[in-house]
Scaffold this active site. Structure first.
Site, PDB file in Angstrom:
ATOM      1  N   ASN A   1      56.363  98.821 -19.539  1.00 32.60           N
ATOM      2  CA  ASN A   1      55.907  98.478 -20.649  1.00 32.60           C
ATOM      3  C   ASN A   1      56.874  97.298 -21.302  1.00 32.60           C
ATOM      4  O   ASN A   1      56.451  96.150 -22.028  1.00 32.60           O
ATOM      5  CB  ASN A   1      56.053  99.069 -21.393  1.00 32.60           C
ATOM      6  CG  ASN A   1      55.102 100.570 -21.455  1.00 32.60           C
ATOM      7  OD1 ASN A   1      54.398 100.415 -21.380  1.00 32.60           O
ATOM      8  ND2 ASN A   1      55.515 101.581 -21.972  1.00 32.60           N
TER       9      ASN A   1
ATOM     10  N   GLU B   1      54.793 109.202 -19.912  1.00 33.32           N
ATOM     11  CA  GLU B   1      53.508 108.854 -18.978  1.00 33.32           C
ATOM     12  C   GLU B   1      53.745 109.654 -18.364  1.00 33.32           C
ATOM     13  O   GLU B   1      53.186 109.591 -17.259  1.00 33.32           O
ATOM     14  CB  GLU B   1      54.453 107.557 -18.759  1.00 33.32           C
ATOM     15  CG  GLU B   1      55.536 108.010 -17.763  1.00 33.32           C
ATOM     16  CD  GLU B   1      56.859 108.514 -18.803  1.00 33.32           C
ATOM     17  OE1 GLU B   1      57.981 107.772 -19.042  1.00 33.32           O
ATOM     18  OE2 GLU B   1      56.722 107.906 -20.109  1.00 33.32           O
TER      19      GLU B   1
ATOM     20  N   ASP C   1      49.206 101.147 -22.427  1.00 33.55           N
ATOM     21  CA  ASP C   1      48.475 102.181 -23.094  1.00 33.55           C
ATOM     22  C   ASP C   1      47.720 101.991 -21.890  1.00 33.55           C
ATOM     23  O   ASP C   1      46.674 102.649 -21.631  1.00 33.55           O
ATOM     24  CB  ASP C   1      48.270 101.535 -24.832  1.00 33.55           C
ATOM     25  CG  ASP C   1      49.354 101.779 -25.555  1.00 33.55           C
ATOM     26  OD1 ASP C   1      50.030 102.507 -25.050  1.00 33.55           O
ATOM     27  OD2 ASP C   1      49.670 101.547 -26.464  1.00 33.55           O
TER      28      ASP C   1
ATOM     29  N   ASP D   1      53.555 112.341 -13.339  1.00 35.41           N
ATOM     30  CA  ASP D   1      54.927 111.198 -13.620  1.00 35.41           C
ATOM     31  C   ASP D   1      54.279 109.767 -13.313  1.00 35.41           C
ATOM     32  O   ASP D   1      54.258 109.911 -12.305  1.00 35.41           O
ATOM     33  CB  ASP D   1      55.937 111.592 -14.303  1.00 35.41           C
ATOM     34  CG  ASP D   1      57.044 110.639 -14.598  1.00 35.41           C
ATOM     35  OD1 ASP D   1      57.070 111.141 -16.447  1.00 35.41           O
ATOM     36  OD2 ASP D   1      57.314 109.553 -14.600  1.00 35.41           O
TER      37      ASP D   1
END
Length: 403
Positions: free
Chosen positions: A280, A316, A289, A272
């Site tokens: 983000n 993620e 991304d 993770d």
């Protein structure tokens, strides 16, 4: 009719010329040679001296040359490559042969007795009637033969009707026979034309169907390949190019079953990205991304052995499936992943646990029993991952799971 293909007149004429050449070179030549032999027999015993041997040799040579020319045209396939010239050559040949016979009758007629003259005319008639089936394929050829053989003799007999008692009768018979044979040749030529066109249509249809079948097979192969590609794409994560969860389910079950049968170990690493939402929010989703793509590249680099898979589980979260790896192997792989991602040095100013992007990992490795299911391994790896997060992140935690 479900299928119909128009055959061109040129193709039909070419096929008819081929058959005409093949049959006429033997039938007409052979019939004329027999006629020449019969004529020489009749002329040999005439009281008036005639150049019978020279005539006979000349007619035989003419017949041989005609047959040889037809054979050469057929063997060189000129009836296919030069339809018009071959047709004109045939018509000239028919005219020369017909005029040779009519000239013989007219020239020698005044020296022959009535019986021999009419017998010579009958020889010419027999040649004309006997060869109609073979020479009327191309009707123009037969009509030229009629017009150059029977018609001149019929006109000559009518013109000299007073010279012999049966000239007028023979002239009328020749005219009637010429008309009858012209009509008969029309029927023969028409029937053969229909047969040729039907054969060419069947041949063209067979070629078209073969081409269509080949095209259909090619299209079917392309369709199957496209379906396969679509199926493969459906199993891939569009962003990272890794397997997605749906594309990996079958591999999960297969590898667990293989480990159960072989008594070998299997390892799962749950990964993770630390504080990815904050990343983000700070740098934007396009930058996020790009982070996922770079992490996917790292995971792909550590799954080089057969059966090893890197999977994007969603968001993620990633997962590594390592068949044959024990706990030590799995921990080494996890540590390699952690250090390589750190070496990317992707800035993460919003991370509470550091200034660069890092990952937390949960590792489980075991030799599965016959009752072990893959979801149990996922649950164990997820718990170990939770422990890594609780322990400060950017760590690798081994699960205590035992099957």
């Amino acid at each position: 009719m479900l299928y119909q293909r128009k055959i061109s007149k040129g193709d039909a004429l070419s096929a008819k010329l081929g058959f005409q050449l093949q049959t006429t070179r033997y039938v007409l030549a052979g019939t004329q040679m027999l006629g020449v032999c019969g004529g020489m027999f009749l002329l040999w015993y005439q009281s008036v001296p005639l150049p019978t041997p020279a005539w006979g040799v000349g007619m035989l040579i003419l017949s041989f040359i005609q047959s040889l020319h037809m054979s050469q045209a057929l063997e060189s396939q000129r009836h296919i490559t030069a339809v018009g010239p071959v047709l004109r050559e045939l018509l000239v040949s028919a005219a020369i042969g017909g005029f040779a016979w009519s000239a013989t009758v007219i020239w020698m007629g005044e020296y022959l007795s009535d019986e021999v003259l009419y017998a010579l005319v009958m020889i010419m008639v027999i040649i004309t009637v006997a060869t109609v089936a073979a020479t009327a394929v191309v009707r123009e050829f037969y009509l030229v033969w009629l017009c150059s053989s029977l018609i001149p003799v019929a006109c000559w007999l009518a013109w000299t009707a007073d010279a012999r008692p049966f000239n007028l009768i023979f002239a009328a018979v020749l005219w009637g026979l010429a008309i009858l044979m012209a009509v008969l040749s029309y029927g023969i030529s028409r029937s053969f034309t229909q047969m040729v066109e039907s054969g060419l249509e069947r041949e063209a249809m067979a070629k078209d169907m073969a081409g269509f079948s080949e095209t259909l097979r090619a299209k079917n192969t392309q369709l199957q390949e496209a379906r396969k590609q679509l199926a493969d794409l459906a199993k891939l994560d569009e962003l990272t190019g890794l397997r997605n969860r749906r594309g990996a389910d079958k591999a999960f079950d297969m590898e667990v079953s293989r480990a159960q049968r072989g008594g070998s170990s299997i390892a799962v690493i749950m990964i993770d990205v630390d504080h990815f939402k904050a990343y983000n929010d700070t740098y934007g989703h396009p930058a996020g991304d790009d982070v996922l793509k770079r992490i996917a590249g790292v995971l792909r680099s550590v799954t080089a052995r057969a059966g090893e898979l890197a999977i994007r589980m969603g968001g993620e979260e990633f997962l590594l499936l390592l068949p044959g790896a024990n706990q030590a192997d799995a921990l080494v792989a996890g540590e390699r992943i952690r250090t390589r991602i750190m070496s990317l040095e992707i800035e993460h100013s919003a991370s509470p646990s550091g200034s660069i992007v890092t990952v937390s990992q949960g590792v489980v490795a075991c030799i599965p029993s016959m009752t072990t299911e893959f979801k149990q391994l996922l649950e164990a790896a997820d718990k170990a991952l939770y422990s890594s997060k609780e322990g400060g992140r950017n760590t690798v935690t081994l699960s205590p799971f035992r099957p």
